[in-house]
Design a protein around this motif. Structure first.
Motif, short mmCIF file in Angstrom:
data_model
loop_
_atom_site.label_atom_id
_atom_site.label_comp_id
_atom_site.label_asym_id
_atom_site.label_seq_id
_atom_site.Cartn_x
_atom_site.Cartn_y
_atom_site.Cartn_z
N LYS A 643 0.84 -1.09 -0.21
CA LYS A 643 0.04 0.12 0.01
C LYS A 643 1.05 1.19 -0.03
O LYS A 643 0.77 2.34 -0.75
CB LYS A 643 -1.05 0.04 1.28
N ILE A 644 2.05 1.25 0.82
CA ILE A 644 2.78 2.38 0.83
C ILE A 644 3.25 2.75 -0.36
O ILE A 644 3.56 3.89 -0.99
CB ILE A 644 3.72 2.16 1.99
N ILE A 645 3.81 1.56 -1.02
CA ILE A 645 4.36 1.64 -2.47
C ILE A 645 3.66 2.26 -3.58
O ILE A 645 3.69 2.98 -4.24
CB ILE A 645 5.05 0.45 -2.96
N ASP A 647 0.76 4.09 -2.90
CA ASP A 647 0.66 5.43 -2.85
C ASP A 647 1.75 6.53 -3.17
O ASP A 647 1.44 7.38 -3.80
CB ASP A 647 0.41 5.75 -1.29
N THR A 648 2.93 5.76 -3.06
CA THR A 648 3.81 6.65 -3.45
C THR A 648 4.17 6.64 -4.90
O THR A 648 4.43 7.57 -5.45
CB THR A 648 5.42 5.87 -2.92
N LEU A 649 3.89 5.34 -5.74
CA LEU A 649 3.96 5.49 -7.15
C LEU A 649 2.76 6.56 -7.88
O LEU A 649 2.94 7.21 -8.73
CB LEU A 649 3.81 4.06 -7.56
N ALA A 650 1.75 6.70 -7.05
CA ALA A 650 0.71 7.59 -7.54
C ALA A 650 1.07 8.90 -7.45
O ALA A 650 0.82 9.72 -8.09
CB ALA A 650 -0.68 7.13 -6.69
N ASP A 651 1.81 9.23 -6.26
CA ASP A 651 2.21 10.76 -5.99
C ASP A 651 3.29 10.89 -7.17
O ASP A 651 3.30 12.15 -7.42
CB ASP A 651 2.82 10.87 -4.80
#
Length: 810
Positions: A643-645, A647-651
């Motif tokens: 999930k953290i990865i 979200d980071t890729l979406a940002d």
């Protein structure tokens, strides 16, 4: 005109101390010159400017040419300094008179002063003890300025004669550290032996700490008399009849009450002095003092002396080596005193008659043990010992000199002691007996056998004996270890004339054999394999983390991705490299995943880059899940990382910052693919090690492995050094979780981070480096044998010769 003191028992005893001291120090010159030449040769091989290289070659050439003159001049100076300083009438000095001092004399003084300071830093306590005893013995306030017992006298002669022999001051500077190290070891032993010599003759057996401090008389004048009786616990020739009672090591201490017997047994532990050996006066040194020991009721002396001993003595390893060197020093002194033609510096082959007799006995032994099916028991060992004793008597009758007779007797007594060691299986002792003639041949031709612990003949016997002491007859009979010992003995017998070289050859071969034999059983081999993988995995994980930190320092990467790479993915890469190999297809794929993740999580202002991320995302997430599953990160923990990865890729799609250049990503991928080429040998600290993690990471049953990760205090540097110097095959008593066991040290990892001990029944104790040192420091791991086999045999031989000196030459 010089005035001479009348000859008294005290003055004769003092002169004997100085003579033995000079003999002890003089024995260092052979090794010292070899080490100096080795240093100069090493420097001559180093690359430098043409002028530097020529200067180094000149220094080496000069030393080879002039070293004999230097050594002889130094020895002559030391012998001349043996004459006890006397008081000479002097004329008053004119306070206005001046004397020119040459630059050369000043520079020599500076060089010798540097050497003296370095020596005093190591020998101060032993020297102070000896100084106080000599003051009491001779009735003086201090050692005379030119006394040979002073380090500055010895060092000054070394430096002055170096220059006088024609060698350059620059060459001395380049080898001074070598000279310093050699002298420190020898001076420490020499002062210690001098103290023991005086203690055995009742000269101040115990020294109060107060007696070390000499207070100046009013006006700055030195006191004209030695320390008062109140400042020392006993004086010269003080005995029980004078209000004193016998204490440890033959010392006499004041007071009454048995309350402090435990204090005498306190900190020495397994590495205290051998029973009956004297102490040097730095507090109690015996680990087993009798209950009748006495002291001042206040206990102040014992507490102070014990604290002083703990703060000033060396590591257990250094103390063991010092005691062993002390035994050899005692042997050399006995030979020098009792054998007129013994010369440890001049090797010589056996006389013809003796050499023929040795060869005859060697041939007879080969015939006697020709039947390989014969099993030897204790009765056979006694017969062999008797036969060897008879042969020793015959050999002494063939000897052409007293030195040969003494050598035959000492070697015979040493092997008599070895054959009486019942902890060695009888069949092995019989094979050891066959080494007596080869060892005798070496001892006659190379007298240094009696002077160094590093002689390969000694090392071979010590290692073989130390390895077999933990086995019984049933477990060693017919084993590979017994076969290897037989092979070693037979090789030595086949090449009797090669002496030291054949012993060195088979010793090196035996060392290699041990590294295989000790880990060849199924259970131990599996533990070793697991431990190797654990160390490799943890080392690679640390190295991967360091390298990724370095590579990402100049890249714009989100903190969430950095943390994932450092804490999770570095472990994944390390585990994959251990399980599959660093260049395996799966490992390389996971390495590429790291660089792909960095690129995917960077800014994507370009539409084509965004499209590429969307297309590759499912495959990237699948590879991330595969790696975390292999590491054991599954379920909710894995989903949290994903999930953290995500979200980071979406940002990254929304970021307007500059993208990471593709060249930087490619460079990172290339370095990761070949990272093992950059892994160094430096220590990585403690490994996060436990049985559960071993089972989880490597998928094996760790029930046979006792993983020692706790216990003991923070080890000192000396204890860490000791732990790294343990010989493979050595036996120890371990106390782990309240259970005691006898274990053998069978393996250390390549980086010396993990160490393995195994019991006879196959139970394993796996330790990290710091835990091993901590267990040694806390006394939870204690060597079964305090002394090497040949050292103990030498000590027992000396005891027999002291009891009956006539047998040495009869």
């Amino acid at each position: 005109m010089a005035t001479f003191r009348p000859s008294t028992p005290e003055s004769r005893l003092a002169q004997q101390v100085r003579q033995q001291f000079v003999t002890e120090v003089d024995g260092a010159m052979v090794d010292l010159t070899a080490q100096v030449q080795g240093r100069l040769a090493s420097l001559a091989d180093e690359v430098g400017t043409p002028a530097q290289m020529q200067e180094r070659r000149d220094s080496l050439t000069a030393f080879r040419k002039l070293r004999t003159a230097w050594v002889e001049a130094v020895r002559k100076g030391w012998r001349e300094a043996l004459v006890a300083p006397v008081v000479k009438p002097t004329r008053p000095q004119d306070p206005l008179s001046f004397e020119l001092v040459g630059n050369e004399a000043v520079e020599n003084k500076i060089l010798s002063s540097r050497l003296v300071l370095a020596l005093l830093d190591k020998v101060t306590w032993e020297l102070n003890d000896l100084r106080l005893r000599m003051q009491r013995l001779e009735g003086t306030s201090d050692l005379a300025a030119g006394d040979v017992l002073r380090p500055e006298v010895l060092a000054g002669l070394l430096v002055d004669q170096w220059a006088a022999s024609g060698m350059s001051r620059e060459a001395w500077v380049s080898v001074q550290d070598v000279v310093q190290k050699a002298l420190v070891d020898r001076l420490t032993q020499a002062y210690h032996r001098a103290n023991e010599f005086l203690i055995q003759r009742g000269v101040v057996p115990d020294i109060n700490v107060k007696a070390r401090v000499q207070r100046s008389a009013p006006g700055g004048a030195r006191p004209s008399a030695p320390a008062s009786p109140a400042e020392t616990t006993s004086g010269y020739n003080t005995g029980p009849g004078q209000g004193m009672e016998s204490g440890p090591g033959g010392a006499y201490v004041r007071g009454s009450g048995p309350a402090v017997a435990s204090a005498f047994r306190g900190a020495s532990g397994a590495f205290g002095r051998a029973p009956g050996s004297p102490t040097s006066g730095r507090g109690p040194a015996s680990s087993a003092a009798p209950p009748s020991s006495r002291m001042d009721p206040s206990g102040a002396f014992t507490r102070t002396a014990e604290e002083t001993r703990m703060l000033t003595t060396g590591t257990p390893l250094s103390r063991v080596r010092q005691r062993a060197q002390g035994v050899l020093g005692q042997l050399r002194r006995m030979l020098s005193d009792r054998v007129s033609d013994f010369d440890a510096t001049r090797p010589a082959p056996p006389s013809p008659a003796l050499a023929a007799a040795i060869s005859e006995f060697e041939s007879a032994e080969s015939a006697e043990y020709a039947d390989p099916n014969v099993v030897y028991d204790s009765a056979a060992v006694h017969q062999v010992a008797g036969r060897l004793r008879e042969r020793a008597n015959t050999l002494k009758s063939k000897a052409a000199s007293t030195a040969e007779k003494a050598t035959v007797e000492i070697v015979a007594l040493m092997f008599q002691s070895i054959l009486a060691e019942e902890r060695i299986p009888a069949t092995i002792r019989v094979w050891f007996a066959r080494l007596q003639m080869p060892v005798l041949r070496v001892a006659i031709a190379e007298p240094e056998f009696f002077g160094t612990l590093e002689h390969p003949a000694r090392q071979l016997i010590d290692r073989m004996g130390g390895c077999v002491m933990g086995f019984d007859v049933a477990s060693i009979g017919g084993s590979a270890l017994e076969s290897e010992i037989k092979r070693v003995v037979q090789v030595i017998e086949q090449y009797p004339e090669t002496g030291r070289r054949v012993f060195q050859l088979v010793y090196d071969e035996f060392q290699k054999f041990l590294s295989r034999f000790l880990t060849e059983t199924g259970a131990t081999q599996r533990v070793v394999s697991v431990a190797q993988q654990v160390e490799q995995k943890e080392t690679l994980a640390i190295q991967y983390t360091i390298e990724m930190r370095n590579m990402l320092n100049t890249m714009q990467v989100r903190d969430e991705i950095r943390e994932f790479l450092f804490k999770v993915w570095a472990e994944v890469l390390a585990l994959a490299a251990v399980k599959n190999g660093p260049q395996h297809e799966t490992t390389l794929m996971l390495k590429r995943t790291a660089s792909d993740l960095v690129w995917a999580a960077s800014a994507k202002p370009n539409r084509n880059d965004r499209a590429r991320v969307i297309q590759d995302l499912p495959n990237l997430l699948q590879r991330l899940r595969q790696g975390m599953t292999m590491l054991g990160v599954v379920g909710s923990a894995q989903e949290a990382h994903i999930k953290i990865i995500g979200d980071t890729l979406a940002d990254a799609f929304m970021s307007k910052t500059e993208a990471i250049p593709q060249a930087a990503i490619d460079a990172m991928a290339k370095r990761l693919a070949n990272l093992e080429d950059f892994v160094g040998d430096e220590a990585m600290g403690d490994l996060p090690l436990n049985a559960e993690s071993i089972e989880m990471m490597l998928g094996i049953d760790a029930s046979n492995i006792e993983v020692v990760t706790e216990g003991g205090s923070q080890p000192s540097a000396g204890m860490v050094a000791w732990s790294q110097a343990i010989d493979l095959g050595a036996w120890f008593a371990i106390d782990h979780n309240g259970k005691a066991a006898q274990v053998q040290y069978v393996w250390r990892s390549q980086r010396k981070q993990l160490h393995l001990f195994v019991t006879v029944d196959g139970h394993s104790y796996l330790m990290q480096a710091s835990r091993l040192a901590a267990y040694l420091q806390a006394g939870l791991l204690v060597p079964t044998e305090e002394e090497a086999l040949t050292v103990r045999a030498t000590r027992e031989a000396l005891a027999k010769l002291d009891a009956n000196p006539a047998r040495l030459l009869n």
